[in-house]
Scaffold this motif. Structure first.
Motif, PDB file in Angstrom:
ATOM      1  N   PRO A 117      73.148 -30.393  -3.209  1.00  0.00           N
ATOM      2  CA  PRO A 117      72.156 -30.852  -2.246  1.00  0.00           C
ATOM      3  C   PRO A 117      72.538 -32.194  -1.648  1.00  0.00           C
ATOM      4  CG  PRO A 117      71.342 -31.096  -4.490  1.00  0.00           C
ATOM      5  CD  PRO A 117      72.625 -30.363  -4.584  1.00  0.00           C
ATOM      6  N   THR A 118      72.435 -32.254  -0.345  1.00  0.00           N
ATOM      7  CA  THR A 118      72.738 -33.480   0.396  1.00  0.00           C
ATOM      8  C   THR A 118      71.539 -33.819   1.256  1.00  0.00           C
ATOM      9  OG1 THR A 118      75.056 -32.832   0.462  1.00  0.00           O
ATOM     10  CG2 THR A 118      74.362 -34.568   1.974  1.00  0.00           C
ATOM     11  N   TRP A 119      71.036 -35.020   1.091  1.00  0.00           N
ATOM     12  CA  TRP A 119      69.848 -35.416   1.841  1.00  0.00           C
ATOM     13  C   TRP A 119      70.236 -35.851   3.236  1.00  0.00           C
ATOM     14  CZ3 TRP A 119      65.077 -34.559  -0.036  1.00  0.00           C
ATOM     15  CH2 TRP A 119      64.974 -34.305  -1.384  1.00  0.00           C
ATOM     16  N   SER A 120      69.455 -35.372   4.208  1.00  0.00           N
ATOM     17  CA  SER A 120      69.733 -35.733   5.601  1.00  0.00           C
ATOM     18  C   SER A 120      69.424 -37.202   5.819  1.00  0.00           C
ATOM     19  CB  SER A 120      68.881 -34.861   6.535  1.00  0.00           C
ATOM     20  OG  SER A 120      68.988 -35.295   7.853  1.00  0.00           O
ATOM     21  N   SER A 121      70.219 -37.818   6.679  1.00  0.00           N
ATOM     22  CA  SER A 121      70.040 -39.243   6.970  1.00  0.00           C
ATOM     23  C   SER A 121      69.112 -39.489   8.136  1.00  0.00           C
ATOM     24  CB  SER A 121      71.417 -39.864   7.280  1.00  0.00           C
ATOM     25  OG  SER A 121      71.986 -39.211   8.403  1.00  0.00           O
ATOM     26  N   ASP A 122      68.652 -38.409   8.810  1.00  0.00           N
ATOM     27  CA  ASP A 122      67.843 -38.667  10.013  1.00  0.00           C
ATOM     28  C   ASP A 122      66.542 -37.865  10.026  1.00  0.00           C
ATOM     29  OD1 ASP A 122      69.476 -36.425  12.388  1.00  0.00           O
ATOM     30  OD2 ASP A 122      68.986 -36.207  10.266  1.00  0.00           O
ATOM     31  N   LEU A 123      66.224 -37.157   8.953  1.00  0.00           N
ATOM     32  CA  LEU A 123      65.013 -36.362   8.978  1.00  0.00           C
ATOM     33  C   LEU A 123      63.776 -37.171   8.609  1.00  0.00           C
ATOM     34  CD1 LEU A 123      66.289 -33.069   7.337  1.00  0.00           C
ATOM     35  CD2 LEU A 123      65.851 -33.505   9.754  1.00  0.00           C
ATOM     36  N   ASP A 124      63.904 -38.182   7.765  1.00  0.00           N
ATOM     37  CA  ASP A 124      62.759 -38.943   7.297  1.00  0.00           C
ATOM     38  C   ASP A 124      62.694 -40.352   7.883  1.00  0.00           C
ATOM     39  OD1 ASP A 124      62.014 -36.817   5.734  1.00  0.00           O
ATOM     40  OD2 ASP A 124      63.279 -37.469   4.058  1.00  0.00           O
ATOM     41  N   LEU A 125      63.502 -40.630   8.875  1.00  0.00           N
ATOM     42  CA  LEU A 125      63.491 -41.980   9.462  1.00  0.00           C
ATOM     43  C   LEU A 125      62.271 -42.162  10.346  1.00  0.00           C
ATOM     44  CD1 LEU A 125      67.221 -42.407  10.485  1.00  0.00           C
ATOM     45  CD2 LEU A 125      66.054 -43.393   8.515  1.00  0.00           C
ATOM     46  N   PRO A 126      61.689 -43.347  10.351  1.00  0.00           N
ATOM     47  CA  PRO A 126      60.565 -43.618  11.259  1.00  0.00           C
ATOM     48  C   PRO A 126      61.006 -43.473  12.708  1.00  0.00           C
ATOM     49  CG  PRO A 126      60.746 -45.304   9.561  1.00  0.00           C
ATOM     50  CD  PRO A 126      61.978 -44.483   9.469  1.00  0.00           C
ATOM     51  N   GLU A 127      60.032 -43.155  13.555  1.00  0.00           N
ATOM     52  CA  GLU A 127      60.349 -42.925  14.955  1.00  0.00           C
ATOM     53  C   GLU A 127      60.796 -44.194  15.676  1.00  0.00           C
ATOM     54  OE1 GLU A 127      57.061 -41.101  16.792  1.00  0.00           O
ATOM     55  OE2 GLU A 127      57.151 -39.253  15.600  1.00  0.00           O
ATOM     56  N   ASP A 128      60.416 -45.409  15.181  1.00  0.00           N
ATOM     57  CA  ASP A 128      60.773 -46.635  15.887  1.00  0.00           C
ATOM     58  C   ASP A 128      62.189 -47.102  15.557  1.00  0.00           C
ATOM     59  OD1 ASP A 128      60.172 -47.111  13.295  1.00  0.00           O
ATOM     60  OD2 ASP A 128      59.102 -49.002  13.651  1.00  0.00           O
ATOM     61  N   ILE A 129      62.853 -46.434  14.587  1.00  0.00           N
ATOM     62  CA  ILE A 129      64.217 -46.827  14.256  1.00  0.00           C
ATOM     63  C   ILE A 129      65.172 -45.993  15.089  1.00  0.00           C
ATOM     64  CG2 ILE A 129      65.958 -46.908  12.418  1.00  0.00           C
ATOM     65  CD1 ILE A 129      63.734 -47.306  10.446  1.00  0.00           C
ATOM     66  N   PRO A 145      59.585 -25.877   4.524  1.00  0.00           N
ATOM     67  CA  PRO A 145      60.702 -26.695   5.001  1.00  0.00           C
ATOM     68  C   PRO A 145      61.249 -27.612   3.905  1.00  0.00           C
ATOM     69  CG  PRO A 145      58.633 -27.576   5.811  1.00  0.00           C
ATOM     70  CD  PRO A 145      58.308 -26.290   5.106  1.00  0.00           C
ATOM     71  N   THR A 146      62.527 -27.891   4.020  1.00  0.00           N
ATOM     72  CA  THR A 146      63.198 -28.847   3.134  1.00  0.00           C
ATOM     73  C   THR A 146      64.004 -29.817   3.986  1.00  0.00           C
ATOM     74  OG1 THR A 146      65.193 -27.490   2.902  1.00  0.00           O
ATOM     75  CG2 THR A 146      63.410 -27.099   1.332  1.00  0.00           C
ATOM     76  N   ASN A 147      64.396 -30.928   3.401  1.00  0.00           N
ATOM     77  CA  ASN A 147      65.214 -31.909   4.106  1.00  0.00           C
ATOM     78  C   ASN A 147      66.685 -31.835   3.695  1.00  0.00           C
ATOM     79  OD1 ASN A 147      63.042 -33.003   5.526  1.00  0.00           O
ATOM     80  ND2 ASN A 147      62.503 -34.359   3.823  1.00  0.00           N
ATOM     81  N   LEU A 148      67.072 -30.692   3.129  1.00  0.00           N
ATOM     82  CA  LEU A 148      68.441 -30.536   2.667  1.00  0.00           C
ATOM     83  C   LEU A 148      69.340 -30.016   3.776  1.00  0.00           C
ATOM     84  CD1 LEU A 148      67.789 -28.904  -0.820  1.00  0.00           C
ATOM     85  CD2 LEU A 148      68.299 -31.297  -0.329  1.00  0.00           C
ATOM     86  N   VAL A 149      70.531 -30.536   3.808  1.00  0.00           N
ATOM     87  CA  VAL A 149      71.541 -30.067   4.752  1.00  0.00           C
ATOM     88  C   VAL A 149      72.843 -29.854   3.982  1.00  0.00           C
ATOM     89  CG1 VAL A 149      70.536 -31.228   6.743  1.00  0.00           C
ATOM     90  CG2 VAL A 149      72.251 -32.426   5.358  1.00  0.00           C
ATOM     91  N   ILE A 150      73.730 -29.078   4.548  1.00  0.00           N
ATOM     92  CA  ILE A 150      75.043 -28.868   3.954  1.00  0.00           C
ATOM     93  C   ILE A 150      76.028 -29.845   4.574  1.00  0.00           C
ATOM     94  CG2 ILE A 150      74.580 -26.466   3.395  1.00  0.00           C
ATOM     95  CD1 ILE A 150      76.056 -25.623   5.876  1.00  0.00           C
ATOM     96  N   LEU A 198      74.398 -28.610   9.083  1.00  0.00           N
ATOM     97  CA  LEU A 198      73.404 -27.554   9.265  1.00  0.00           C
ATOM     98  C   LEU A 198      72.356 -27.618   8.162  1.00  0.00           C
ATOM     99  CD1 LEU A 198      75.780 -24.607  10.175  1.00  0.00           C
ATOM    100  CD2 LEU A 198      74.063 -25.595  11.692  1.00  0.00           C
ATOM    101  N   SER A 199      71.133 -27.203   8.501  1.00  0.00           N
ATOM    102  CA  SER A 199      70.060 -27.181   7.524  1.00  0.00           C
ATOM    103  C   SER A 199      70.363 -26.163   6.441  1.00  0.00           C
ATOM    104  CB  SER A 199      68.735 -26.846   8.202  1.00  0.00           C
ATOM    105  OG  SER A 199      67.695 -26.776   7.260  1.00  0.00           O
ATOM    106  N   ARG A 200      70.175 -26.545   5.196  1.00  0.00           N
ATOM    107  CA  ARG A 200      70.448 -25.640   4.090  1.00  0.00           C
ATOM    108  C   ARG A 200      69.273 -24.707   3.885  1.00  0.00           C
ATOM    109  NH1 ARG A 200      72.055 -27.125  -2.197  1.00  0.00           N
ATOM    110  NH2 ARG A 200      72.548 -24.975  -2.816  1.00  0.00           N
ATOM    111  N   PRO A 201      69.475 -23.386   3.977  1.00  0.00           N
ATOM    112  CA  PRO A 201      68.356 -22.439   3.853  1.00  0.00           C
ATOM    113  C   PRO A 201      67.836 -22.364   2.431  1.00  0.00           C
ATOM    114  CG  PRO A 201      70.436 -21.263   4.058  1.00  0.00           C
ATOM    115  CD  PRO A 201      70.751 -22.706   4.292  1.00  0.00           C
ATOM    116  N   ASN A 202      66.593 -21.946   2.322  1.00  0.00           N
ATOM    117  CA  ASN A 202      65.961 -21.871   1.016  1.00  0.00           C
ATOM    118  C   ASN A 202      66.622 -20.850   0.105  1.00  0.00           C
ATOM    119  OD1 ASN A 202      63.801 -23.824   1.113  1.00  0.00           O
ATOM    120  ND2 ASN A 202      62.803 -22.514   2.645  1.00  0.00           N
TER     121      ASN A 202
END
Length: 435
Positions: free
Chosen positions: A10-22, A175-180, A184-188
């Protein structure tokens, strides 16, 4: 990894949980040799499948029931080369997936669905050939272009219905925040080994077992039929040889008898007979020096000649072919036999369909087998798989080998059916002249 998108962890995405003002960094395109090679592969896939589809437009003889399934597979392979390959190549151009999470989920569903159409097409060809081999009369009477079209539509509906639900709908519902590693988004379904194996069985395992089982049964059946025809041929040749020997002996006996009679009756005697002549029906016409005619043999021949040696026209003589009523009946019956529809497909059509099925099954196994090995390795030895994947990028290699199935399929059609090759050659080498 590969088509199944199983990552090395599992690799956490660097841009899925960032605030909109960043502000977020936009990946920049960077040309690479890998990107160029993949785009060439995409272009070749589009070209070859477009040529196959063009042959159906140019040559009407290719628009047969069996080739309807080839047409459907060519459309699916064209979509793979036209959309899936170029979009996936963007990862190598930008260094990661540049279109966002939603587009990633939708693309994964679309990619799996369109590949599923191609796989379903191969399975349908095998099932259809099985029915044609074991139930030839029922299959021939029930087949039609309309039926093949309905089956082709069902392959698209079923494939998109299954894979969009498994891949996209599941990820939107949960939904998950995992990517490969590719972005690409990692499917469940790839989060557990069990779900990954079930998906893999649906993708490759079950189709492979079904194709292999059907092909083996068809091959054994065709081989047995060929052996029976061969034995019948030799038996028929033996009977023909005996019949010819018997006919030759009878003909020799007739000729010797005629020679003896001619020697006894004189040199001016003419003897006429045919293959159906018997000893009791042999008739001889002896013409004397005075011009009189003498008839020997059956008494029925006495009425066929006058005293001055001229033959009379009687009904006992056979009429010329085409003038008698019996001959008209025979010709009518022959025309009826010719116009009668066959009860099963011809041997030429069957051999052509068998060659086509053999080629596409072989291509499917060769192009999807690396993915099968990779998934099996991931399930049984995940540690070894991750080490190997980091060193040679195994998931990416097996993914593109599976994609190459869409490139090799048109080549298989051309190898199996010479009319495809001739039509393509005629289109490329003899373009139509403008009026």
């Amino acid at each position: 990894m590969g088509i199944l998108n199983v990552s090395d962890g599992p690799t956490w995405s660097s841009d899925l949980d960032l605030p909109e003002d960043i502000p977020r960094d936009t990946p920049e395109a960077e040309f690479s040799v890998t990107f160029l090679a993949l785009m060439i592969l995409s272009g070749l896939t589009v070209t070859t499948n477009s040529l196959i589809l063009a042959t159906f437009y140019v040559e009407k003889k290719l628009r047969t029931y069996n080739n309807c399934y080839i047409f459907n597979m060519s459309v699916a392979d064209l979509v793979v080369g036209l959309l899936c390959m170029p979009i996936l190549s963007m990862i190598h151009l930008f260094g990661s997936w540049p279109f966002g999470k939603v587009a990633s989920i939708l693309f994964m569903g679309f990619q799996n669905s369109i590949l599923g159409v191609s796989v379903c097409g191969v399975v349908v060809v095998c099932i259809d050939r099985y029915l044609a081999t074991f139930y030839p009369i029922q299959h021939y009477q029930g087949r039609s272009i309309h039926k093949a079209t309905v089956v082709n539509i069902l392959t698209w509906v079923s494939s998109f219905g299954v894979w969009m639900m498994v891949t996209s709908a599941w990820d939107f519902i949960k939904p998950t925040n995992l990517v490969i590693s590719s972005g690409l988004s990692r499917p469940n379904y790839s989060l557990t080994n069990t779900a990954s194996l079930l998906v893999f069985l649906l993708r490759f395992g079950l189709p492979f077992l079904l194709m292999t089982g059907l092909y083996i049964r068809i091959y054994i059946k065709v081989k047995n039929i060929g052996s029976k025809h061969l034995s019948k041929y030799f038996n028929r040749e033996g009977k023909n040889g005996k019949g010819q020997a018997k006919s030759a002996s009878q003909d020799k006996e007739k000729r010797s008898l005629g020679t003896r009679l001619r020697d006894k009756l004189g040199s001016k005697t003419s003897l006429t007979y045919d293959e159906n002549t018997t000893v009791s029906s042999i008739s001889m016409d002896m013409t004397s020096d005075e011009g009189t005619t003498k008839n020997l043999g059956s008494p029925e021949t006495d009425n066929e000649h006058s005293l001055n040696g001229e033959k009379k026209s009687t009904n006992n003589y056979p009429k010329p072919i085409g003038l008698s009523g019996d001959d008209e009946d025979i010709s009518t019956s022959k025309s009826n036999v010719v116009s009668k529809k066959p009860k099963r497909e011809s041997r030429v059509e069957g051999r052509k369909a068998m060659r086509t099925m053999t080629m596409i099954v072989l291509v499917f196994i060769l192009t999807w087998l690396p993915t099968a090995v990779s998934v099996t390795m991931y399930a049984l030895a995940p540690g070894f798989y991750r080490t190997l994947n980091k060193s040679i990028n195994l998931s990416e290699i097996t993914r593109w080998i599976a994609f190459s199935n869409s490139l090799v399929n048109p080549l298989a059609y051309a190898m199996a059916q010479p009319l495809f090759r001739l039509t393509i050659t005629r289109m490329l080498c003899r373009p139509r002249r403008k009026p």
